[in-house]
Design a protein around this motif. Structure first.
Motif, PDB file in Angstrom:
ATOM      1  N   PRO A 165      -7.630   7.653  -4.251  1.00 51.16           N
ATOM      2  CA  PRO A 165      -8.727   6.847  -3.706  1.00 51.16           C
ATOM      3  C   PRO A 165      -8.323   5.451  -3.255  1.00 51.16           C
ATOM      4  O   PRO A 165      -9.133   4.745  -2.656  1.00 51.16           O
ATOM      5  CB  PRO A 165      -9.714   6.766  -4.876  1.00 51.16           C
ATOM      6  CG  PRO A 165      -8.876   6.916  -6.091  1.00 51.16           C
ATOM      7  CD  PRO A 165      -7.770   7.850  -5.703  1.00 51.16           C
ATOM      8  N   THR A 166      -7.081   5.046  -3.537  1.00 43.68           N
ATOM      9  CA  THR A 166      -6.615   3.710  -3.156  1.00 43.68           C
ATOM     10  C   THR A 166      -6.090   3.735  -1.728  1.00 43.68           C
ATOM     11  O   THR A 166      -5.370   4.647  -1.331  1.00 43.68           O
ATOM     12  CB  THR A 166      -5.495   3.248  -4.108  1.00 43.68           C
ATOM     13  OG1 THR A 166      -5.974   3.281  -5.446  1.00 43.68           O
ATOM     14  CG2 THR A 166      -5.053   1.831  -3.780  1.00 43.68           C
ATOM     15  N   SER A 167      -6.428   2.714  -0.954  1.00 46.84           N
ATOM     16  CA  SER A 167      -5.920   2.591   0.407  1.00 46.84           C
ATOM     17  C   SER A 167      -4.794   1.563   0.430  1.00 46.84           C
ATOM     18  O   SER A 167      -4.569   0.836  -0.534  1.00 46.84           O
ATOM     19  CB  SER A 167      -7.039   2.155   1.359  1.00 46.84           C
ATOM     20  OG  SER A 167      -7.481   0.844   1.025  1.00 46.84           O
ATOM     21  N   GLY A 168      -4.078   1.513   1.550  1.00 46.66           N
ATOM     22  CA  GLY A 168      -3.130   0.436   1.722  1.00 46.66           C
ATOM     23  C   GLY A 168      -1.718   0.853   2.027  1.00 46.66           C
ATOM     24  O   GLY A 168      -1.436   1.997   2.405  1.00 46.66           O
ATOM     25  N   ILE A 169      -0.807  -0.095   1.854  1.00 47.18           N
ATOM     26  CA  ILE A 169       0.550   0.036   2.337  1.00 47.18           C
ATOM     27  C   ILE A 169       1.388   0.977   1.478  1.00 47.18           C
ATOM     28  O   ILE A 169       1.349   0.911   0.252  1.00 47.18           O
ATOM     29  CB  ILE A 169       1.207  -1.360   2.420  1.00 47.18           C
ATOM     30  CG1 ILE A 169       2.533  -1.303   3.137  1.00 47.18           C
ATOM     31  CG2 ILE A 169       1.348  -1.986   1.044  1.00 47.18           C
ATOM     32  CD1 ILE A 169       3.061  -2.688   3.510  1.00 47.18           C
ATOM     33  N   MET A 170       2.105   1.884   2.142  1.00 47.55           N
ATOM     34  CA  MET A 170       3.048   2.775   1.480  1.00 47.55           C
ATOM     35  C   MET A 170       4.353   2.769   2.246  1.00 47.55           C
ATOM     36  O   MET A 170       4.376   2.766   3.475  1.00 47.55           O
ATOM     37  CB  MET A 170       2.516   4.206   1.395  1.00 47.55           C
ATOM     38  CG  MET A 170       1.613   4.439   0.202  1.00 47.55           C
ATOM     39  SD  MET A 170       1.678   6.171  -0.360  1.00 47.55           S
ATOM     40  CE  MET A 170       3.323   6.244  -1.078  1.00 47.55           C
ATOM     41  N   LEU A 171       5.433   2.821   1.477  1.00 47.53           N
ATOM     42  CA  LEU A 171       6.771   2.773   2.039  1.00 47.53           C
ATOM     43  C   LEU A 171       7.442   4.133   1.886  1.00 47.53           C
ATOM     44  O   LEU A 171       7.357   4.761   0.830  1.00 47.53           O
ATOM     45  CB  LEU A 171       7.580   1.701   1.304  1.00 47.53           C
ATOM     46  CG  LEU A 171       8.892   1.218   1.920  1.00 47.53           C
ATOM     47  CD1 LEU A 171       8.647   0.589   3.284  1.00 47.53           C
ATOM     48  CD2 LEU A 171       9.559   0.212   0.975  1.00 47.53           C
ATOM     49  N   PHE A 172       8.121   4.583   2.947  1.00 48.23           N
ATOM     50  CA  PHE A 172       8.872   5.834   2.930  1.00 48.23           C
ATOM     51  C   PHE A 172      10.286   5.572   3.420  1.00 48.23           C
ATOM     52  O   PHE A 172      10.501   4.769   4.336  1.00 48.23           O
ATOM     53  CB  PHE A 172       8.231   6.880   3.849  1.00 48.23           C
ATOM     54  CG  PHE A 172       6.900   7.385   3.377  1.00 48.23           C
ATOM     55  CD1 PHE A 172       6.804   8.585   2.676  1.00 48.23           C
ATOM     56  CD2 PHE A 172       5.740   6.674   3.644  1.00 48.23           C
ATOM     57  CE1 PHE A 172       5.575   9.058   2.241  1.00 48.23           C
ATOM     58  CE2 PHE A 172       4.508   7.142   3.216  1.00 48.23           C
ATOM     59  CZ  PHE A 172       4.429   8.338   2.507  1.00 48.23           C
ATOM     60  N   ALA A 173      11.237   6.254   2.812  1.00 51.02           N
ATOM     61  CA  ALA A 173      12.619   6.203   3.290  1.00 51.02           C
ATOM     62  C   ALA A 173      12.811   7.281   4.351  1.00 51.02           C
ATOM     63  O   ALA A 173      12.109   8.292   4.376  1.00 51.02           O
ATOM     64  CB  ALA A 173      13.585   6.424   2.134  1.00 51.02           C
ATOM     65  N   LEU A 174      13.807   7.086   5.214  1.00 51.38           N
ATOM     66  CA  LEU A 174      14.100   8.051   6.266  1.00 51.38           C
ATOM     67  C   LEU A 174      15.371   8.847   5.989  1.00 51.38           C
ATOM     68  O   LEU A 174      15.813   9.628   6.836  1.00 51.38           O
ATOM     69  CB  LEU A 174      14.198   7.335   7.618  1.00 51.38           C
ATOM     70  CG  LEU A 174      12.905   6.660   8.091  1.00 51.38           C
ATOM     71  CD1 LEU A 174      13.121   5.964   9.431  1.00 51.38           C
ATOM     72  CD2 LEU A 174      11.760   7.654   8.185  1.00 51.38           C
ATOM     73  N   SER A 175      15.938   8.661   4.775  1.00 52.45           N
ATOM     74  CA  SER A 175      17.102   9.456   4.374  1.00 52.45           C
ATOM     75  C   SER A 175      17.161   9.490   2.857  1.00 52.45           C
ATOM     76  O   SER A 175      16.619   8.591   2.195  1.00 52.45           O
ATOM     77  CB  SER A 175      18.404   8.857   4.922  1.00 52.45           C
ATOM     78  OG  SER A 175      18.722   7.655   4.237  1.00 52.45           O
ATOM     79  N   PRO A 176      17.812  10.492   2.266  1.00 51.08           N
ATOM     80  CA  PRO A 176      17.928  10.540   0.806  1.00 51.08           C
ATOM     81  C   PRO A 176      18.659   9.329   0.224  1.00 51.08           C
ATOM     82  O   PRO A 176      18.313   8.852  -0.857  1.00 51.08           O
ATOM     83  CB  PRO A 176      18.710  11.834   0.560  1.00 51.08           C
ATOM     84  CG  PRO A 176      18.419  12.687   1.757  1.00 51.08           C
ATOM     85  CD  PRO A 176      18.321  11.726   2.899  1.00 51.08           C
ATOM     86  N   ALA A 177      19.666   8.813   0.916  1.00 45.11           N
ATOM     87  CA  ALA A 177      20.414   7.662   0.402  1.00 45.11           C
ATOM     88  C   ALA A 177      19.531   6.423   0.312  1.00 45.11           C
ATOM     89  O   ALA A 177      19.555   5.695  -0.692  1.00 45.11           O
ATOM     90  CB  ALA A 177      21.622   7.385   1.296  1.00 45.11           C
ATOM     91  N   VAL A 178      18.736   6.189   1.339  1.00 42.25           N
ATOM     92  CA  VAL A 178      17.827   5.040   1.322  1.00 42.25           C
ATOM     93  C   VAL A 178      16.730   5.264   0.283  1.00 42.25           C
ATOM     94  O   VAL A 178      16.328   4.336  -0.423  1.00 42.25           O
ATOM     95  CB  VAL A 178      17.227   4.806   2.717  1.00 42.25           C
ATOM     96  CG1 VAL A 178      16.163   3.721   2.674  1.00 42.25           C
ATOM     97  CG2 VAL A 178      18.327   4.430   3.704  1.00 42.25           C
ATOM     98  N   ALA A 179      16.260   6.503   0.155  1.00 43.57           N
ATOM     99  CA  ALA A 179      15.247   6.819  -0.857  1.00 43.57           C
ATOM    100  C   ALA A 179      15.754   6.483  -2.255  1.00 43.57           C
ATOM    101  O   ALA A 179      15.010   5.934  -3.078  1.00 43.57           O
ATOM    102  CB  ALA A 179      14.865   8.293  -0.768  1.00 43.57           C
ATOM    103  N   ALA A 180      17.008   6.804  -2.544  1.00 46.01           N
ATOM    104  CA  ALA A 180      17.566   6.518  -3.865  1.00 46.01           C
ATOM    105  C   ALA A 180      17.581   5.020  -4.135  1.00 46.01           C
ATOM    106  O   ALA A 180      17.238   4.562  -5.233  1.00 46.01           O
ATOM    107  CB  ALA A 180      18.976   7.094  -3.967  1.00 46.01           C
ATOM    108  N   ARG A 181      17.964   4.220  -3.140  1.00 54.64           N
ATOM    109  CA  ARG A 181      18.015   2.775  -3.326  1.00 54.64           C
ATOM    110  C   ARG A 181      16.623   2.174  -3.496  1.00 54.64           C
ATOM    111  O   ARG A 181      16.401   1.295  -4.342  1.00 54.64           O
ATOM    112  CB  ARG A 181      18.727   2.118  -2.139  1.00 54.64           C
ATOM    113  CG  ARG A 181      20.203   2.465  -2.034  1.00 54.64           C
ATOM    114  CD  ARG A 181      20.894   1.582  -1.025  1.00 54.64           C
ATOM    115  NE  ARG A 181      22.305   1.931  -0.889  1.00 54.64           N
ATOM    116  CZ  ARG A 181      23.186   1.186  -0.230  1.00 54.64           C
ATOM    117  NH1 ARG A 181      22.799   0.062   0.360  1.00 54.64           N
ATOM    118  NH2 ARG A 181      24.445   1.564  -0.145  1.00 54.64           N
TER     119      ARG A 181
END
Length: 255
Positions: free
Chosen positions: A59-75
């Motif tokens: 139910p919460t709105s707002g900013i979400m961050l996604f990585a575009l590769s597994p390496a960036v996701a890990a960091r």
């Protein structure tokens, strides 16, 4: 779900979007019948895989961050886990909230896998600040007038429903919170103020870019429901705007 997907920032390593209220981030066993997910919307929009690195309640709105590769996701996941990402939320609550306060109520996890009594209580810290307030000449509860506040919340830990639970425990439940809030106030906002949802929005993330090492601050405007309500209450001066800053200003300390 008709809200268009709003991309706030994109580079070759990550993308930030506005998550509409009511939209699940990804598939979950608790919502087997759902067919609409932020993750799939974003994949379809970009034409590539994306990797979530933190969470927002449905139910919460707002900013979400996604990585575009597994390496960036890990960091990025490591940065969130190690509390190296500053998060800022806005919430509309019942009552006149505290001017500034550090809420430190330990919380048990609410994952549904076992009874809450069997879950260990974990450290949970949220800094809150009242930005504005309003008093309406309407009896919603036992008083002839009803008072509400616009609160800023900065969670320093990442427990499930942390902001919602902390503000409720402190005596200032967020409007529209079906689980931790007050039904009569929720109904009043839904029926008379065109605000039938949880009035909690993630409006800012500040972090060091995982690949460039440069400071990055991302801001997100409120959706139409919360924006209209803030205008109605005379709180328009607190409305955030979509913005990307490549250098972090000094964050104002909360006393």
């Amino acid at each position: 779900m008709s809200d268009p997907l709003r991309i706030l920032h994109r580079d070759e390593h990550l993308v930030a979007v506005h998550k509409p209220a009511g939209l699940l981030v990804h598939r979950t066993a608790l919502a087997r019948g759902e067919r609409d997910f932020l993750l799939q919307r974003l994949r379809d929009r970009l034409g590539q895989r994306v990797y979530p690195v933190h969470r927002l309640d449905r139910p919460t709105s707002g900013i979400m961050l996604f990585a575009l590769s597994p390496a960036v996701a890990a960091r990025l996941t490591e940065a969130f886990t190690e509390r190296r990402v500053a998060k800022r939320y806005l919430a509309v609550v019942r009552g006149i909230g505290p001017e500034t306060e550090r809420l430190e109520y330990p919380l048990r996890e609410e994952d549904g896998s076992r009874p809450k009594a069997e879950m260990p209580a974990m450290e949970a810290v949220t800094e809150v600040r009242r930005l504005d307030s309003v008093e309406l000449p309407v009896r919603v509860d036992r008083y002839p007038n009803s008072r509400y506040s616009l609160m800023e919340a900065r969670p320093l830990t990442g427990r499930r429903h942390q902001i919602r639970r902390h503000l409720s425990q402190r005596g200032y439940p967020i409007i529209g919170d079906a689980k931790h809030g007050k039904g009569n106030h929720n109904r009043f906002f839904a029926e008379h103020l065109d605000a039938p949802r949880l009035l909690l929005a993630a409006v800012e993330l500040a972090l060091v870019h995982p690949m460039t090492g440069q400071p990055l601050r991302l801001q997100c405007a409120l959706d139409a429901t919360m924006s209209a309500l803030l205008e109605r209450f005379g709180w328009a001066g607190h409305l955030p705007r979509d913005a990307v800053h490549q250098a972090l200003p000094d964050l104002e300390p909360m006393s």
